[in-house]
Design an enzyme around this catalytic site. Sequence first.
Site, PDB file in Angstrom:
ATOM      1  N   HIS A   4       0.988  -1.081  -0.054  1.00 41.44           N
ATOM      2  CA  HIS A   4       0.171   0.004  -0.018  1.00 41.44           C
ATOM      3  C   HIS A   4       0.853   1.098  -0.009  1.00 41.44           C
ATOM      4  O   HIS A   4       1.003   1.898   0.992  1.00 41.44           O
ATOM      5  CB  HIS A   4      -0.885  -0.239   1.283  1.00 41.44           C
ATOM      6  N   GLU A  38      -5.780  -4.768  -7.100  1.00 41.37           N
ATOM      7  CA  GLU A  38      -7.126  -4.068  -7.425  1.00 41.37           C
ATOM      8  C   GLU A  38      -6.904  -2.854  -8.168  1.00 41.37           C
ATOM      9  O   GLU A  38      -7.676  -2.121  -8.039  1.00 41.37           O
ATOM     10  CB  GLU A  38      -7.539  -3.783  -5.736  1.00 41.37           C
ATOM     11  N   TRP A  92     -10.298   2.993  -5.937  1.00 41.10           N
ATOM     12  CA  TRP A  92     -10.124   3.574  -4.612  1.00 41.10           C
ATOM     13  C   TRP A  92      -8.535   3.649  -4.364  1.00 41.10           C
ATOM     14  O   TRP A  92      -8.401   4.423  -3.701  1.00 41.10           O
ATOM     15  CB  TRP A  92     -10.610   2.378  -3.880  1.00 41.10           C
ATOM     16  N   GLU A 127      -6.976 -12.142  -1.880  1.00 38.05           N
ATOM     17  CA  GLU A 127      -7.762 -11.657  -0.714  1.00 38.05           C
ATOM     18  C   GLU A 127      -9.254 -11.842  -0.624  1.00 38.05           C
ATOM     19  O   GLU A 127      -9.782 -12.071  -1.565  1.00 38.05           O
ATOM     20  CB  GLU A 127      -7.828  -9.944  -0.613  1.00 38.05           C
TER      21      GLU A 127
END
Length: 405
Positions: free
Chosen positions: A149, A216, A221, A325
């Site tokens: 991240h 992702e 997002w 995930e």
Amino acid sequence: MKNRFSIVAILLASIIFSCSKDQGTTITTTPSPQPSVITPQNVRDYMVDHNATPATTALFYQLVNQSSAKNLVGQHEAFNSFYANQTGLSDLKKTTGKDPAVLGLDFMFITDKNNTGQADNWYYQQELKSIADAKEAFQKGMLVTYSWHLREPYLEEQFYTNTMTDQQKATAFKSLLPNGIHHNWFKAKLDKLASVFQTLEVNGTPIPVVFRPFHEMDGSWFWWGQNYATAEEYKTVFRFIVTYLRDVKNIHNVLYAFAPDASYTQANDYLTRYPGDDYVDLLGMDNYADFAVQQGQQGAVRANEKLIMLSNLAQQKNKIAALTETGYQVSATSSPISNWFSTYLYYALNESSPKIAYVMFWNNTQNAYYIPTPASGNTADFLQFTTKARCILQPQLPQLYTLPN
């Protein structure tokens, strides 16, 4: 180069087919070639890193081959995230008596701008804790995975887009490209990753790691999402990560994972941002949406269809497939879903036998959980799931880091 020749061959075949039709000739087509058989002798031919360490090579081989019969069960930050602030053993071990088969970790704090490398620095302490956890997991024979991240390059404060300006969202990812204003900043972050990969060793053996960068990407997002980068820009940055770590920094204990969210139902769509077989070892998918409240069996069926697509694609490409995930979070405002683990999730993983190497749940917190503790309302359901024939926890792991003779 191989892809370019494939395209030319397809075009020539189309021209020949068209001309033959005009002459009234019957065309006999040959079936698509079957995936090659991966052996201990040829396994490196199918890996991103042809100079991968012996243990990393063995891990790729084992994950490809065991996925036809077993699903490794893991959790992100299992050793250091606890429900109801109960430290000590992982919540999964409190409930099952066993460690997870997969430990998920993250480079987030390691590459944080506030990591000073000083002993009293909280971020540096998280770095040391992460390295210690990876070593413990490896010594127990577990699989270690790292996500990233990464904070945006302007203020380095956020990886979600909801607090970024439109200007930042529109340019952040593009700025990582080789001619971008933050390319050198990005290389410095990769240098930090390389130093950690080099530190991950036990008794002289580098610890193999599944690395899942910029996951992702089909959502928006994260600042690396599809609204903020073209497919080619995404591929370029992903390829740069691989070539820089492998070829410049000489990191050879990494398997590289490509892991969109669950928006793709067709293989062609899944491959929209795929960097290519030469840059990916593992085809992943994150999926929470199909297991959310009120999705029930229909959601499980959708999830299963996506995993079948993923498994078929991985087999065609001689790669690993994984549910990288998933989970359903239980909190004060969201009650457990009856039979979520043993019925819905297990169905998705196993109906029609997709070859899924592992499934990883997200981390527990003090106020919410994905993996129940012994006193939770859905503990029996989770125990039933983990004792099903295809599920593996740490004590049942095969020798992931050893090639068969």
